[in-house]
Design a protein around this motif. Structure first.
Motif, short mmCIF file in Angstrom:
data_model
loop_
_atom_site.label_atom_id
_atom_site.label_comp_id
_atom_site.label_asym_id
_atom_site.label_seq_id
_atom_site.Cartn_x
_atom_site.Cartn_y
_atom_site.Cartn_z
N ASN A 177 0.83 -1.22 0.12
CA ASN A 177 -0.11 0.06 -0.06
C ASN A 177 0.75 1.42 0.05
O ASN A 177 0.41 2.28 0.37
N ALA A 178 1.92 1.16 -0.56
CA ALA A 178 3.01 2.46 -0.49
C ALA A 178 2.34 3.40 -1.70
O ALA A 178 2.41 4.64 -1.42
N GLY A 179 1.66 2.89 -2.71
CA GLY A 179 1.12 3.69 -3.64
C GLY A 179 2.07 4.63 -4.65
O GLY A 179 3.35 4.46 -4.50
N TYR A 180 1.30 5.27 -5.30
CA TYR A 180 2.15 6.34 -6.27
C TYR A 180 1.60 7.60 -6.27
O TYR A 180 0.46 7.82 -5.61
N ASN A 181 2.73 8.66 -6.13
CA ASN A 181 2.45 10.03 -6.33
C ASN A 181 2.75 10.63 -7.55
O ASN A 181 4.05 10.49 -7.79
N THR A 182 2.03 11.38 -8.27
CA THR A 182 2.33 11.97 -9.53
C THR A 182 2.12 13.24 -9.79
O THR A 182 0.90 13.76 -8.96
N LYS A 183 2.69 14.11 -10.36
CA LYS A 183 2.26 15.41 -10.82
C LYS A 183 1.91 15.20 -12.49
O LYS A 183 2.50 14.52 -13.26
N ASN A 184 0.60 15.75 -12.77
CA ASN A 184 0.07 15.97 -14.14
C ASN A 184 -0.49 17.00 -14.57
O ASN A 184 -0.53 17.99 -13.72
N ILE A 185 -0.84 16.96 -16.00
CA ILE A 185 -1.34 18.04 -16.35
C ILE A 185 -2.06 17.76 -17.47
O ILE A 185 -1.99 16.57 -18.25
N GLU A 186 -3.43 18.11 -17.64
CA GLU A 186 -4.56 17.64 -18.41
C GLU A 186 -5.09 18.75 -19.17
O GLU A 186 -5.21 19.81 -18.74
N PHE A 187 -5.76 18.38 -20.48
CA PHE A 187 -6.16 19.58 -21.38
C PHE A 187 -7.56 18.98 -21.87
O PHE A 187 -7.71 17.62 -21.97
N GLY A 188 -8.59 19.73 -21.79
CA GLY A 188 -9.93 19.37 -21.95
C GLY A 188 -10.77 20.32 -22.54
O GLY A 188 -10.50 21.75 -22.69
N VAL A 189 -11.89 20.05 -23.18
CA VAL A 189 -13.04 20.63 -23.82
C VAL A 189 -14.31 20.05 -23.32
O VAL A 189 -14.48 18.77 -22.85
N SER A 190 -15.11 21.04 -22.91
CA SER A 190 -16.44 20.84 -22.62
C SER A 190 -17.39 21.42 -23.12
O SER A 190 -17.29 22.64 -23.69
#
Length: 207
Positions: A188-201
């Motif tokens: 259960n150590a898990g993962y830590n990430t930095k992300n960026i996302e692009f979207g349209v709605s």
């Protein structure tokens, strides 16, 4: 995994139908694409890219802020590799075999249903910024030294920027993400990430 995707789709359509019965102008649907990597560390690598359906529902609007609920079915494609084999301790059963397995590069698929709460601050008629926090259940298909295969949770904190053009909204959303199984699995150590996302709605009904 097809059952997991089907469940996510049914939930998405159910919420869509429920919200579509509300007054016009409160509902938006869209799509996001994002990518990222692990927060800097010496134990492992993790890179990912993901696709999210977006269902926004505006709960309330005041003079300065808007409050929204966001439902996000997501498919995440990750690659992971253990760098520090001492992370697998000698007291673990078959630790040498586990080190050999876990230090190989692995492909990981994650199926997530995130539920988020969003606070938006309009800057003008076209531009707004927002803070988003979300959490949701997840299924992962690959066991690693950091997390067991199966059920887990994904937590996301994001700061977003949105530009409106008629009924379309275009988003840029940097975020940090933590994935773990809350102790429900053996790892259960898990993962830590930095992300960026692009979207349209797209806004349904009259604004």
């Amino acid at each position: 995994m097809s059952r997991t995707l089907l469940l996510g789709l049914l939930v998405f359509l159910g919420v869509f139908r429920m919200c579509g019965q509300e007054r016009e102008g409160n509902l938006r649907v869209g799509f996001n694409y994002g990518f990222g990597s692990e927060l800097k560390n010496r134990n492992y690598t993790f890179t990912n890219h993901f696709y999210k359906a977006q269902l926004y529902y505006r709960l309330k609007e005041t003079r300065h802020f808007q409050y929204e609920v966001l439902v996000q079915p997501e498919v995440n494609f990750g690659t992971h590799q253990l760098l520090n084999f001492y992370f697998v301790k000698p007291e673990e059963p078959d630790y040498l075999e586990k080190r050999a397995v876990y230090t190989k590069l692995k492909n990981i698929h994650e199926y997530v249903l995130n539920i988020g709460f969003l606070i938006r601050k309009p800057i003008n008629k076209s531009l707004s910024v927002y803070f988003l926090g979300s959490i949701g259940p997840m299924i992962t298909d690959t066991e690693t030294e950091r997390m067991s295969e199966g059920f887990a949770f994904a937590d996301v904190l994001a700061l977003g920027f949105s530009v409106k053009a008629q009924r379309f909204h275009f988003d840029v959303r940097p975020s940090v993400r933590h994935v773990s199984n809350a102790g429900l699995g053996s790892s259960n150590a898990g993962y830590n990430t930095k992300n960026i996302e692009f979207g349209v709605s797209y806004s349904l009904g009259k604004d």
